[in-house]
Design a protein around this motif. Structure first.
Motif, mmCIF file in Angstrom:
data_model
loop_
_atom_site.group_PDB
_atom_site.id
_atom_site.type_symbol
_atom_site.label_atom_id
_atom_site.label_comp_id
_atom_site.label_asym_id
_atom_site.label_seq_id
_atom_site.Cartn_x
_atom_site.Cartn_y
_atom_site.Cartn_z
ATOM 1 N N ALA A 130 56.292 50.340 46.963
ATOM 2 C CA ALA A 130 55.363 49.990 47.963
ATOM 3 C C ALA A 130 55.101 48.345 47.452
ATOM 4 O O ALA A 130 53.827 48.646 48.094
ATOM 5 N N LYS A 131 54.973 47.858 46.366
ATOM 6 C CA LYS A 131 54.099 46.654 45.847
ATOM 7 C C LYS A 131 52.736 46.495 46.485
ATOM 8 O O LYS A 131 52.479 45.640 46.453
ATOM 9 N N ASP A 132 52.138 48.009 45.453
ATOM 10 C CA ASP A 132 50.719 48.262 45.476
ATOM 11 C C ASP A 132 50.131 47.377 44.745
ATOM 12 O O ASP A 132 50.123 47.287 43.149
ATOM 13 N N PRO A 133 49.644 46.495 45.175
ATOM 14 C CA PRO A 133 48.738 44.931 44.434
ATOM 15 C C PRO A 133 47.702 45.996 43.777
ATOM 16 O O PRO A 133 47.715 45.695 42.686
ATOM 17 N N ASP A 134 47.226 46.781 43.282
ATOM 18 C CA ASP A 134 46.452 47.947 42.271
ATOM 19 C C ASP A 134 47.625 48.031 41.392
ATOM 20 O O ASP A 134 46.964 48.309 39.878
ATOM 21 N N ASP A 135 48.626 47.688 41.575
ATOM 22 C CA ASP A 135 50.191 47.679 40.049
ATOM 23 C C ASP A 135 50.314 46.986 39.907
ATOM 24 O O ASP A 135 51.268 46.399 39.176
ATOM 25 N N ASP A 136 49.668 45.672 40.382
ATOM 26 C CA ASP A 136 50.335 43.953 39.461
ATOM 27 C C ASP A 136 50.287 43.944 38.024
ATOM 28 O O ASP A 136 49.486 42.252 38.116
ATOM 29 N N ILE A 137 50.700 44.900 37.662
ATOM 30 C CA ILE A 137 50.417 44.493 35.919
ATOM 31 C C ILE A 137 51.548 44.881 35.309
ATOM 32 O O ILE A 137 52.421 46.490 35.687
ATOM 33 N N ALA A 138 52.461 44.175 34.622
ATOM 34 C CA ALA A 138 53.329 44.670 34.317
ATOM 35 C C ALA A 138 53.443 44.035 32.183
ATOM 36 O O ALA A 138 53.447 43.602 32.183
ATOM 37 N N SER A 192 36.498 45.068 44.162
ATOM 38 C CA SER A 192 36.774 46.759 44.238
ATOM 39 C C SER A 192 36.470 47.615 43.444
ATOM 40 O O SER A 192 36.829 46.764 42.370
ATOM 41 N N GLY A 193 36.832 48.525 43.436
ATOM 42 C CA GLY A 193 37.067 49.109 42.323
ATOM 43 C C GLY A 193 37.836 49.548 40.842
ATOM 44 O O GLY A 193 38.186 49.375 40.637
ATOM 45 N N THR A 194 39.224 48.943 42.112
ATOM 46 C CA THR A 194 40.865 48.561 41.216
ATOM 47 C C THR A 194 40.722 46.610 41.349
ATOM 48 O O THR A 194 42.269 46.561 41.416
ATOM 49 N N SER A 237 42.472 40.160 39.507
ATOM 50 C CA SER A 237 43.347 41.227 39.097
ATOM 51 C C SER A 237 43.040 41.873 38.836
ATOM 52 O O SER A 237 42.169 42.626 38.926
ATOM 53 N N ALA A 238 44.863 43.239 39.060
ATOM 54 C CA ALA A 238 43.601 44.467 38.989
ATOM 55 C C ALA A 238 43.074 45.166 37.922
ATOM 56 O O ALA A 238 43.770 44.206 36.988
#
Length: 256
Positions: A130-138, A192-194, A237-238
């Motif tokens: 879903a291209k969740d911006p809260d998971d935009d770390i790799a 935000s919290g994330t 940044s997430a």
């Protein structure tokens, strides 16, 4: 307060041979210490300037499409790992890992520490689906060059979590329009919290994936909300959460 994250192996039996335990302890201990950034000639808080070459800047590089003549489009940095071969960036920078290469310390058309080919990518399922911006770390692994591992050449940053809301970080990144990295330090706030936010000018396209360094440890990467921000004056940044830490552990301590 920085919590230094030690990669752990998941899904392994509890009973291990003594030699395997010793190897794991040795590998993890190497990830503990934090190399402090060189304080020489750094700009004031909230000011963006060209980053002068030093040991910290050498661990940060540009991501290219195919090779140095393919143009750089994102930024990544070397982090500590058992096999000394892991880099961190934004998940949205790794859509084409088969043709992406990494040049640490890139400057003025030159790659003083070599060009490194990606061999694997660790991204969160919610990013893939879903291209969740809260998971935009790799995290990604890179192949050795002439038998040498990337961390043995430039070193690597430890990974940190549990940062205070207003932690001060240093960002090092490569705008696509420039052939030298920029540096900016400033205090952050929670959007935000994330998601974490920082005010730093001129961090335009190409700086996605730039490391956010808190006392010399990776505390995030430029990305997340709006792909890292819709204006070059404010970046995001997430928050380095459990999912990102699990990805790091998967990349940093391979199961084999």
């Amino acid at each position: 307060m920085i919590q230094r994250i030690l990669p752990r192996q998941a899904g392994r039996p509890r009973a291990r041979r003594a030699s395997r335990i010793l190897l794991a302890v040795t590998a993890m201990a190497a990830l503990l210490s934090v190399d402090m950034p060189n304080a020489e000639a750094v700009p004031p808080l909230g000011v963006t300037a060209t980053a002068l070459p030093d040991a910290t800047v050498a661990r940060v590089g540009a991501l290219f499409a195919g090779g140095l003549d393919g143009g750089h489009f994102c930024t990544a940095s070397v982090v500590r790992s058992a096999d000394r071969d892991v880099i961190a960036t934004a998940a949205h920078c790794l859509d084409h890992p088969d043709t992406t290469v990494f040049a640490p310390g890139y400057r003025d058309g030159e790659a003083p520490y070599g060009v490194w080919r990606l061999t694997g990518v660790n991204v969160a399922p919610d990013w893939t689906d879903a291209k969740d911006p809260d998971d935009d770390i790799a995290f990604a692994t890179v192949a050795p060059v002439d038998g040498v591992r990337i961390e043995d050449v430039v070193g690597g940053f430890p990974v940190a979590t549990e940062q205070p809301d207003d932690v001060t970080v240093t960002i090092l990144g490569y705008p696509s329009s420039q052939d030298a990295p920029l540096r900016c330090s400033n205090s952050t706030s929670l959007f935000s919290g994330t998601q974490r936010r920082i005010g730093c000018p001129d961090l335009s396209g190409g700086t996605s994936g730039s490391p956010w360094l808190a006392d010399g440890a990776l505390a995030g990467v430029l990305g997340g909300y709006e792909g890292g921000g819709s204006v070059p004056e404010v970046s995001y940044s997430a928050v380095m959460g459990d999912q990102a830490l699990e990805l790091y552990r998967e990349a940093a301590v391979p199961a084999g």
